[in-house]
Write a protein that holds these residues in place. Sequence first.
Motif, short mmCIF file in Angstrom:
data_model
loop_
_atom_site.label_atom_id
_atom_site.label_comp_id
_atom_site.label_asym_id
_atom_site.label_seq_id
_atom_site.Cartn_x
_atom_site.Cartn_y
_atom_site.Cartn_z
N VAL A 3 -4.27 10.79 -2.26
CA VAL A 3 -4.72 9.76 -2.60
C VAL A 3 -6.20 10.01 -3.29
O VAL A 3 -6.83 10.77 -2.52
N VAL A 4 -6.69 9.40 -4.19
CA VAL A 4 -8.00 9.75 -4.77
C VAL A 4 -8.60 8.36 -5.07
O VAL A 4 -8.22 7.62 -5.62
N ASP A 5 -9.92 8.31 -4.33
CA ASP A 5 -10.64 7.17 -4.35
C ASP A 5 -11.84 7.23 -5.04
O ASP A 5 -12.67 6.25 -5.09
N ASN A 6 -12.26 8.46 -5.68
CA ASN A 6 -13.49 8.67 -6.13
C ASN A 6 -13.28 9.45 -7.28
O ASN A 6 -12.62 10.55 -7.41
N LEU B 76 -9.03 3.70 -11.31
CA LEU B 76 -10.26 3.96 -10.48
C LEU B 76 -11.53 3.09 -11.00
O LEU B 76 -12.19 2.53 -10.04
N GLY C 95 -11.36 -0.19 -9.51
CA GLY C 95 -11.38 -0.33 -8.06
C GLY C 95 -10.25 -0.15 -7.42
O GLY C 95 -10.09 -0.53 -6.28
N HIS C 96 -9.21 0.65 -8.15
CA HIS C 96 -7.87 0.67 -7.51
C HIS C 96 -7.97 2.21 -6.94
O HIS C 96 -8.02 3.06 -7.74
N PRO C 97 -7.57 2.66 -5.79
CA PRO C 97 -7.45 4.05 -5.50
C PRO C 97 -6.32 4.56 -6.14
O PRO C 97 -5.16 3.63 -6.41
N VAL C 98 -6.08 5.66 -6.44
CA VAL C 98 -5.03 6.39 -7.15
C VAL C 98 -4.06 7.27 -6.36
O VAL C 98 -4.53 7.92 -5.39
N ASP D 12 -0.74 3.46 -9.02
CA ASP D 12 -1.73 2.54 -8.67
C ASP D 12 -1.31 2.41 -6.89
O ASP D 12 -0.05 2.07 -6.81
N ASP D 13 -2.28 2.42 -6.20
CA ASP D 13 -2.06 2.51 -4.72
C ASP D 13 -1.50 0.97 -4.44
O ASP D 13 -0.78 0.87 -3.20
N SER E 105 0.79 -1.12 -0.03
CA SER E 105 0.07 -0.01 -0.17
C SER E 105 0.78 1.18 -0.21
O SER E 105 1.63 1.43 1.19
#
Length: 420
Positions: free
Chosen positions: A122-125, A170, A173-176, A144-145, A102
Motif C-alpha cells: 500500500v502506498v499513501d504518499n 493519490l 486522496g486515495h491510497p494505492v 484504488d484501495d 478496503s
Amino acid sequence: MRVLVIGSGAREHALVLAVAEDPSVTAIACAPGNAGTSAVAEQLGVDAIDPDAVTALAKDWKADLVVVGPEVPLVAGVADGVRKAGIACFGPSAAAARIEGSKAFAKDVMAVANVPTAHCEVVDNPAHLDAALGRFGPTWVVKDDGLAAGKGVVVTTDFDVARKHALMLLDGGHPVLLESFLDGPEASLFCFVDGRTVVPLLPAQDFKRVGDGDAGPNTGGMGAYAPLPWTPPGFVDEVVETVVRPVVDELVARGSSFSGLLYAGLALTSDGTQVIEFNCRFGDPETQVVLALLRSPLGKLLHATATGKLAEHPELDWEDGAAVTVVIAADGYPGKPRTGDVITGGELEGVLHAGTRRRDDGAVVSSGGRVLSVVGVGKNLKAARKQAYATVERVHLAGSHHRTDIALRAAKGEIATPVA
C-alpha cells in the motif's frame, strides 16, 4: 413474505425476477429500481446509501426481508440500520463489508487466515511511489484501495501508465494498492454465508475490459458466463475450504461476522488458485447468469441466510446447461456515457435493465453507462451464446456497443489452467 430489493442495476433486475418465481413471496418492491424492475416490482424512491432512509422505507412498506444489492449501501451501513429495526436483511454489516470497502483490510484478513493471494504493498504518499513501483513489474497491477465500481484498476506492462494511474489516485486522496500480477484464467465464486455456514453457487467468469480480446480499459463488467467447464475437478470445494471458510472464520474472530453474499474473485495460476479480490455482494454481471440457472426458490434462500438458518436449507438445485450474458453499453462508456437515447427491444425475454428509466411519455431511455444485460440459456455455452447474441441483435440503442466474444474461448474449449 414481502421482499424489498435495494438497487437499480441489472443485478437487481435479476434478483427481482428470481424472487418473483418463489411461491413464498407475496409482494416485491425495488428501490429505486429502473424501467425493467418496474414491470415486475413496485417502484419506491429512496436514497439507497442512507441507512435511516432505507430503514424507514422498509418499515413503512412492512418488508419481511430487505435485500441490498450494491456495495456502496453495504459499506455505508444500510444493513446495520435495517437489522437494528428488527427487519431481516440480506447483506453484511458495515464492519464485514470492509472486505470489499478496503483492499488493504482484505489483504490483512487473508494474511492472517493464510489465504493465497498476490503479494501487495500500500502506498499513501507520492514520494514513495517510484520506489514501490520498482519492486513490482514487468506487469504492474495498480488498484484504488477503496470502492471503484470495477474501474479503479489498471493492469499494464507500461511503467509510465502504471505511474500515471497511481498518481491520479493519490492526488484524489486515495491510497494505492500495488499487487504482483497473477497469471492464469479468472473465475468468480459466489457463496451464501450466514456467519459460519457457507453454501457455494456455480462458478462464473466475467469480462472486465471494454473491448473484444480484452482490449481497452476496465469497466464494471461487459459480460459473463456460467458454469466453467474448464475448471479442475473439485474446484468449488477446494475454494470453499482454502479461501472462503478461512476468511469467514477470521471475520468472526474479529467480531465482524459476515452475513450475505461473499464473492471471491480468483485466478487459477501456475502456483494454484489465488484470490484477486473479495466483494461483499452479488457481482454484476455474474449474477445474471448464475441466477438464470438456479432452480431453488431464491426468496427462501435469501431469508434463510439473513436469519442464520442457512444450514437448514435444502441442497441447491440447478438447471443443466449454461448461461451467457452480454452487456449493452452506452456511447462513451466506460468514460462519460451518453444518456437519454430511446431503447427498443428492452421488453424482450432475457433482457435485464440496468441504466434505464421510463420517460413521462412511456418511452424507455438510457440513463447510465451499462444500459442492458442480455441473457441467453442453452444446453451448452455455444447454444447459450447463440441465444444471447440473437437477442442482442433485436435490441436497438443509438451509439451503443457490446463485446462479441463473451464465452467464445470457453465454448471452443480454448481455456486451460496453467501447469506448475
